[in-house]
Enzyme design. Structure first.
Site, PDB file in Angstrom:
ATOM      1  N   SER A 189     -53.869  16.193  36.067  1.00 23.98           N
ATOM      2  CA  SER A 189     -53.574  17.634  36.054  1.00 23.98           C
ATOM      3  C   SER A 189     -53.732  18.266  34.680  1.00 23.98           C
ATOM      4  CB  SER A 189     -52.162  17.907  36.586  1.00 23.98           C
ATOM      5  OG  SER A 189     -52.044  17.374  37.886  1.00 23.98           O
ATOM      6  N   ARG A 190     -54.604  17.692  33.874  1.00 23.56           N
ATOM      7  CA  ARG A 190     -54.924  18.243  32.557  1.00 23.56           C
ATOM      8  C   ARG A 190     -53.743  18.209  31.581  1.00 23.56           C
ATOM      9  NH1 ARG A 190     -58.947  16.921  34.493  1.00 23.56           N
ATOM     10  NH2 ARG A 190     -60.789  18.180  34.921  1.00 23.56           N
ATOM     11  N   LEU A 191     -52.699  17.442  31.919  1.00 25.55           N
ATOM     12  CA  LEU A 191     -51.571  17.299  30.980  1.00 25.55           C
ATOM     13  C   LEU A 191     -51.802  16.048  30.135  1.00 25.55           C
ATOM     14  CD1 LEU A 191     -48.666  18.419  33.328  1.00 25.55           C
ATOM     15  CD2 LEU A 191     -49.807  19.705  31.514  1.00 25.55           C
TER      16      LEU A 191
END
Ligand SMILES: Cc1cc2nc3c(=O)[nH]c(=O)nc-3n(C[C@H](O)[C@H](O)[C@H](O)COP(=O)(O)O)c2cc1C
Length: 211
Positions: A189-191
């Site tokens: 999730s792009r974290l």
């Protein structure tokens, strides 16, 4: 193919400050070994970014040929465009893109030439064809056509015959001594995780950056 729909999910690892080694060079070697063992193509390729006197950035790949406590060493033509930019600014950035393992490493540092004896030793270890190539290519200059290179290669063969080919004075190594080294690990999730070593008060500090 619609580029807007092209994305990979990253879910193979995580980074936390406690599990990072004390210095970024040991950490780099740990990741390099992992990249080499996990299918990264040419893991010693790195983008080298420089800035010219007009402030324009330039990036190109080079191969790192030595990494130790003093920094990252690569070899090139001392009369090339990159060499002019390295010498006038004294600064560079490096980027290792180990995309197969969802990792990148960014380095920012100061630049100096390696000792001539180190350049001699590395040049002597190169295949003969590469040695001739170093002599023959006026790297970054405009040339009319490929025949210019073929002609230069023939001249170098005529000059040195079957004997040893010495290192040209216009060719050698640079070392990038890091002041920051950032390790990036892709996460879902792009974290993503980003941990950056910074040389401060004679020690490496590690900070976490937002992805
Ligand atoms: C994977 C790869 C590795 C390269 N390694 C080197 C290298 O170690 N040294 C070098 O001078 N050029 C290397 N090159 C070529 C450079 O990217 C570049 O074209 C050349 O050095 C001229 O750059 P300049 O005109 O900005 O000085 C490599 C290119 C690629 C794609």
């Amino acid at each position: 193919m619609d580029l807007a729909d092209l994305r990979a999910e990253y879910d193979v690892g995580a980074l936390d400050t406690d599990s990072m080694l004390d210095d970024p060079i040991s950490q780099w070697w740990s990741w390099f070994d992992h990249a080499s063992e996990n299918g990264v193509h040419e893991p010693n390729a790195m983008a080298l970014a420089t800035v010219d006197e007009g402030g324009w950035p330039h990036a190109r790949n080079v191969l790192v040929k030595g990494v130790d406590a003093h920094g990252f060493v690569f070899y090139t033509n001392y009369e090339s465009a990159k060499a002019g930019e390295l010498e006038s600014s004294g600064r560079a950035s490096l980027l290792f893109s180990w995309l197969e393992v969802h990792r990148q490493i960014r380095v920012v540092g100061t630049v100096s030439r390696v000792a001539p004896s180190d350049s001699d030793a590395y040049f002597a270890s190169r295949p003969a064809g590469s040695q001739v190539g170093a002599w023959a290519s006026p790297q970054s200059d405009l040339i009319d056509d490929r025949d210019v290179l073929e002609g230069a290669v023939a001249d170098i063969h005529a000059r040195f015959g079957d004997g040893d080919i010495p290192r040209p004075s216009f060719w050698g190594g640079y070392r990038v001594a890091p002041i920051t080294v950032e390790f990036w690990q892709g996460r879902p999730s792009r974290l993503h995780d980003r941990l950056r070593y910074r040389w401060q008060n004679n020690a490496w500090q590690i900070d976490r950056l937002a992805p």
